[in-house]
Design an enzyme around this catalytic site. Structure first.
Site, mmCIF file in Angstrom:
data_model
loop_
_atom_site.group_PDB
_atom_site.id
_atom_site.type_symbol
_atom_site.label_atom_id
_atom_site.label_comp_id
_atom_site.label_asym_id
_atom_site.label_seq_id
_atom_site.Cartn_x
_atom_site.Cartn_y
_atom_site.Cartn_z
ATOM 1 C CG ASP A 29 38.102 37.169 29.889
ATOM 2 O OD1 ASP A 29 37.804 36.044 30.317
ATOM 3 O OD2 ASP A 29 38.712 38.023 30.569
ATOM 4 C CG ASP A 60 40.944 34.784 36.214
ATOM 5 O OD1 ASP A 60 40.879 34.127 35.155
ATOM 6 O OD2 ASP A 60 40.504 35.948 36.330
#
Ligand SMILES: *[C@@H]1O[C@H](CO)[C@@H](O)[C@H](O)[C@H]1NC(C)=O
Ligand SMILES: *[C@@H]1O[C@H](CO)[C@@H](O)[C@H](O)[C@H]1NC(C)=O
Ligand SMILES: *[C@@H]1O[C@H](CO)[C@@H](O)[C@H](O)[C@H]1NC(C)=O
Ligand SMILES: *[C@@H]1O[C@H](CO)[C@@H](O)[C@H](O)[C@H]1NC(C)=O
Ligand SMILES: *[C@@H]1O[C@H](CO)[C@@H](O)[C@H](O)[C@H]1NC(C)=O
Ligand SMILES: *[C@@H]1O[C@H](CO)[C@@H](O)[C@H](O)[C@H]1NC(C)=O
Ligand SMILES: *[C@@H]1O[C@H](CO)[C@@H](O)[C@H](O)[C@H]1NC(C)=O
Ligand SMILES: *[C@@H]1O[C@H](CO)[C@@H](O)[C@H](O)[C@H]1NC(C)=O
Ligand SMILES: *[C@@H]1O[C@H](CO)[C@@H](O)[C@H](O)[C@H]1NC(C)=O
Length: 508
Positions: free
Chosen positions: A170, A230
């Site tokens: 991430d 996202d």
């Protein structure tokens, strides 16, 4: 940034020389071994030649993870036939560690994972899965657990010692080391090198949300890269926290991006999808309840067509029959797993009929496959049923424009059309699988076992489960039309008739 110029140019040259479909990066030689023609355009570490499939806990469980969730989900995926459709990664997302120990190694949470990660990895391997781990290229993970920035080699060594097969990496708390492609590249390359130097093969899944245009540089260091902020479980509702409508140069990817927002960001960057590096459109929301059945079919289909990683992002234990039927369509998964490993091109897009979100478009997407078959997707994101049309020229537009000197072969052929959703598994059949009393285990029109027979073999054998239903044909100069309901998609495989025929034109 020389590559930015040379890659499409070489691709164009390659196209002319081989007559191959666009976006194909290599040709097969007679031994069947792919020969890489464009350096760097196939897997940098030899892994992930077709998109990874599996399950990730984040969308449905966030931090509420433990070892029984992973192992119970793995068992359900076996029971439901999902592992054998190719969903063979179990990826544990954030919130699994507690701290670093005195030697600087991460320590997994002993309450959530009492057996320890090595034992969990061993068990998943016994069950026929690969085990994925999570960290962030920052000082913390997104949920503020210890991050890997500055600890890359120790963390990679630890995962390798556990037998981890996959890393989702991430972008949170990156200390400002982003904002230019070079900053992001350098930061993500440290982990790439660390993984490689363990000597243990691990798929490297970059999750930097498309920041700094990773589709332009990440294929030399990673196996997939997120290309958007996202996803959230909405078909097309705009959200201020996902401000970009284009991927390129998006400086604030954000989150709460809808299916249609992410899909349309793919249009310009789809050519930068290749074997070994996939543009990751984010985990699947099918089953989480925010969209209608046909909207989930659009989501699932368009992710598959773009060679996105296909990670189930819901609670497998509570899957409804309808949602299992979507995840289990082998005719769609065969496109995703096609060795051509390409994206789709959006041939046209019209804004016609807005729904209550203010969005309302229809579009035509096409994609070539390795064996010469062609995928056509008629997408209706407008507010009413549409009769949608795709002419031969539109379907084969790339062939036509690249041909230049003579009419391309494709335009002179007659193509059989297969509707890839027409044999969708019935809810009765899906329910019987979920209840463990399936009586139609051998239904060859709905079931495919990719563990026993690869999708490529299944396609070569004309396996009925991969072809849906034959619904017609399209002749030279013809147009294919289909009625597509509101918020749904028709997905078709076109296959050229083996021999030129003297059939009369305008068959359709
Ligand atoms: C096919 O490719 C392999 C691997 O690159 C190579 O060893 C082999 O010689 C090639 N075969 C032909 C016929 O070109
Ligand atoms: C798929 O095939 C494999 C290998 O032949 C077998 O072990 C497995 O049980 C099959 N799966 C299903 C769902 O039938
Ligand atoms: C830290 O963790 C590593 C990996 O689990 C282990 O080998 C090492 O012994 C631990 N060090 C200490 C001081 O506990
Ligand atoms: C490391 O990278 C080289 C190519 O640079 C590749 O041949 C090798 O398989 C990689 N090893 C691992 C473990 O990823
Ligand atoms: C969308 O269609 C529905 C049903 O036909 C209709 O009630 C609604 O007003 C339409 N929305 C817009 C924004 O036109
Ligand atoms: C498709 O073609 C039909 C017949 O020409 C036409 O009525 C229809 O409006 C077309 N559909 C779209 C979406 O353009
Ligand atoms: C197999 O599935 C197809 C498509 O859902 C269905 O039409 C057919 O009746 C099923 N066959 C059996 C034997 O259940
Ligand atoms: C299948 O299992 C479910 C749940 O256990 C049960 O309700 C159903 O009656 C069973 N159906 C058959 C045909 O055995
Ligand atoms: C598959 O179908 C095509 C025609 O669509 C045919 O040319 C080919 O021989 C078939 N292959 C097999 C293995 O039956």
């Amino acid at each position: 940034m020389i590559r930015a110029v040379t890659l499409p140019l070489l691709a164009a040259l390659l196209f002319r020389e081989t007559g191959a479909y666009n976006q194909r990066r290599y040709i097969d030689n007679s031994s069947g071994t792919p020969e890489v023609i464009i350096p760097g355009a196939s897997s940098y570490n030899g892994l992930n030649l077709v998109p990874q499939m599996g399950w990730n806990n984040w969308n449905a469980f966030q931090c509420d993870v433990d070892e029984s969730l992973l192992l119970d989900t793995a068992q359900k995926m076996i029971d439901f036939g999902l592992r054998d459709l190719g969903y063979n990664h179990i990826v544990l997302d954030d919130c699994w560690s507690i701290d670093r120990n005195e030697s600087g190694y991460l320590v997994s949470d002993p309450i959530k994972f009492p057996s320890g990660m090595k034992a969990i990895a061993d068990r998943l391997h016994q069950l026929g899965f690969r085990f994925g781990m999570y960290s962030s290229a920052g000082i913390f993970t997104c949920a503020r657990y210890p991050g890997s920035l500055g600890h890359e080699q120790k963390d990679a060594d630890l995962w390798a010692s556990w037998g981890v097969d996959y890393l989702k990496y991430d972008n949170c708390f990156n200390q400002g080391q982003s904002g230019t492609p070079k900053l992001s590249f350098d930061r993500y390359k440290v982990m790439s090198d660390a993984l490689n130097s363990t000597g243990h093969p691990m798929v490297y899944s970059m999750c930097n949300w498309g920041n700094d245009d990773p589709y332009d540089w990440a294929y030399t260091i990673a196996n997939s890269g997120r290309m958007s902020g996202d996803i959230y479980d909405s078909f097309n509702r705009p959200d201020a926290r996902c401000p970009c409508t284009e991927a390129i140069g998006c400086s604030w990817p954000g989150f709460h991006c809808s299916v249609m927002n992410i899909l349309n960001k793919m249009a310009p960057i789809a050519p930068r999808t290749m074997s070994g590096y996939f543009n990751d459109m984010d985990m699947l929301e099918v089953g989480n309840g925010g969209q209608s059945d046909s909207e989930y079919v659009v989501h699932f289909s368009m992710w598959a067509i773009h060679s996105s990683p296909m990670l189930i992002g819901t609670n497998v234990g509570t899957l409804s029959p309808a949602n299992l039927a979507i995840y289990s369509n082998p005719a769609i998964l065969a496109i995703n797993q096609d060795p051509s490993a390409g994206g789709a091109s959006r041939k046209w897009r019209y804004f016609v009929d807005p729904d209550e979100t203010g969005e309302g478009e229809i579009s035509l997407w096409t994609r070539g496959l390795k064996n010469g078959d062609r995928i056509v997707a008629l997408l209706n994101a407008a507010n009413s049923t549409m009769m949608m049309n795709a002419s031969m020229n539109e379907i084969f537009f790339d062939q036509r424009t690249a041909g230049a000197y003579r009419e391309p072969e494709e335009l002179r052929q007659t193509w059989d059309i297969y509707d890839l959703w027409a044999n969708r598994m019935s809810e009765e059949e899906a329910a019987s699988i979920i209840n463990g009393n399936a009586t139609t285990r051998g239904n060859h029109t709905t079931r495919f076992n990719a563990t026993a027979t690869s999708y490529a073999e299944g396609i070569a054998n004309n396996d009925t489960a991969l072809f849906g239903v034959h619904v017609g044909s399209i002749a030279p100069s013809g147009t294919f039309s289909a009625e597509i309901a509101r918020h749904s998609v028709g997905v078709y495989r076109l296959r050229a008739r083996p021999t030129p025929t003297s059939r009369k034109r305008d068959e359709l």
